[in-house]
Write a protein that holds these residues in place. Structure first.
Motif, PDB file in Angstrom:
ATOM      1  N   ALA A  16       0.872  -1.180   0.000  1.00 28.15           N
ATOM      2  CA  ALA A  16       0.000   0.000   0.000  1.00 28.15           C
ATOM      3  C   ALA A  16       0.899   1.217   0.000  1.00 28.15           C
ATOM      4  CB  ALA A  16      -0.893   0.005   1.233  1.00 28.15           C
ATOM      5  N   ARG A  17       0.373   2.343  -0.503  1.00 26.05           N
ATOM      6  CA  ARG A  17       1.124   3.604  -0.464  1.00 26.05           C
ATOM      7  C   ARG A  17       0.384   4.606   0.412  1.00 26.05           C
ATOM      8  NH1 ARG A  17       1.163   8.804  -2.527  1.00 26.05           N
ATOM      9  NH2 ARG A  17      -0.820   8.496  -3.567  1.00 26.05           N
ATOM     10  N   LYS A  18       1.137   5.344   1.224  1.00 28.82           N
ATOM     11  CA  LYS A  18       0.577   6.499   1.947  1.00 28.82           C
ATOM     12  C   LYS A  18       1.605   7.603   1.833  1.00 28.82           C
ATOM     13  CE  LYS A  18      -1.576   6.419   5.897  1.00 28.82           C
ATOM     14  NZ  LYS A  18      -1.911   6.120   7.326  1.00 28.82           N
ATOM     15  N   GLY A  19       1.288   8.659   1.118  1.00 33.61           N
ATOM     16  CA  GLY A  19       2.260   9.739   0.924  1.00 33.61           C
ATOM     17  C   GLY A  19       3.502   9.193   0.250  1.00 33.61           C
ATOM     18  N   ASP A  20       4.650   9.446   0.841  1.00 33.20           N
ATOM     19  CA  ASP A  20       5.897   8.962   0.227  1.00 33.20           C
ATOM     20  C   ASP A  20       6.368   7.645   0.844  1.00 33.20           C
ATOM     21  OD1 ASP A  20       6.603   9.921   2.698  1.00 33.20           O
ATOM     22  OD2 ASP A  20       8.423  10.932   2.012  1.00 33.20           O
TER      23      ASP A  20
END
Lengths: 219, 219
Positions: B54-58
């Motif tokens: 998963a991605r959150k921000g950088d």
């Protein structure tokens, strides 16, 4: 059934119950795709590059520009591995832990060699194009010598390999089957959509049979 | 538009005209998939392992069993890279050389850290599951402490990245447009097929709205 010998390099540690070493199954995974992830080490970092490929027997063929530094680097170091992975489904369980995906993933180790004679290079570029679309190469404008000269073909002989396959339903904790939550598998498929003719050409040309056939097979 | 600084590590040498360094475009590529190829070095070989993320921000989040040697190895060495690639089309040209594929491929470099506190781990596992299917985690049986204890969560902070995108038609040699060969693009899409309910459960449960919604979006 012919199997790859389990060594330090190809033996699977996690999920050994899903490990596959037999050549036939691994070849089926390779033949079901045409884009591989090819690994190389740059400045100490492992980097993975998607590349087209073809398989013939225990050989994988890659190609690129003669200026391709990544292919040059792996030819020189001999250090690479190839992964081909197909995502087949989302596995929706009753608990987060048992969520998973169905997939087929093959990892190959081998020896690299550049193919330099024009006759073999041409035959192998045909294999790479025909691995993308069957019977396609012979319908194209023949290759110019200068095009062949600036194309590099690399042969990778598979010396060790393993695959990991998950192709089943939900595996929940026994007590969780009583819970009123939906669980199941959502199959995933890579599909082709309707071919879009190149608008750069003034004439109307019917789509050739072999391309229509390929589209029908994967649409 | 925010861009990643071009360094030795992320600068593209081949096909620089297709190189992308802007964060928004790279994030779009990351958000369009949920399986990444994570690289590590084993016995001197670069190996690429498909993993959910998963991605959150950088930040990119990975998870696995606490016994996962590959995650342990990259945490220790700090040497990894992540590739996410989407195949978008087959590009059928009039010559073999100009055959290509349309694709979006992002390669990330970064710093790794294990997340150890239970509260953060749980929140991030929710993110990973919800990245696969939106709004899904809260419909599941809550995680047991022992499940959390045997799960490792790894945070990868993106420090450098680049992408390569091909999203266009056929580029043939000028003189080849006169040739009577069909050329064009066949779009490729990863699609979902009809969900298959788990037969291990005796009750009939309707498929939840959020799963039906996810299926409708990608079918």
């Amino acid at each position: 059934m012919a199997e790859f010998v389990k060594t330090k390099l190809n033996r699977l540690k996690r999920g050994a119950n899903r490990a596959v070493y037999d050549k036939e199954t691994i070849n089926e995974i390779l033949d079901a795709g045409f884009i591989a992830q090819v690994g190389y080490i740059y400045d100490g970092y492992p980097i993975s590059i998607p590349m087209a490929y073809a398989r013939k027997g225990d050989k994988i063929y890659l190609h690129g520009s003669t200026a391709n530094r990544m292919l040059r680097a792996i030819l020189e170091s001999g250090k690479t591995s190839i992964n081909v992975m197909h995502l087949d489904g989302l596995v929706i369980a009753r608990s987060g832990l048992h969520h998973s995906v169905n997939y087929r993933s093959a990892t190959l180790f081998g020896e690299l060699k550049e193919i330099t004679d024009d006759h073999s290079k041409t035959a192998l570029l045909k294999d790479i194009v025909d691995h993308m679309i069957e019977d396609h190469w012979d319908t194209l404008r023949p290759m110019h010598q200068k095009e062949l000269d600036r194309t590099m073909v690399v042969e990778f002989t598979i010396t060790s390999a393993s695959a990991k396959i998950r192709a089943e339903g939900v595996n929940d904790e026994p007590e969780d089957y009583e819970l009123p939550y939906w669980a199941g598998v959502i199959p995933v498929k890579q599909k082709l959509e309707k071919p879009i003719p190149d608008d750069g050409y003034p004439l109307t040309i019917d789509i050739p049979k072999h391309i229509q056939h390929h589209y029908n097979k994967f649409k």
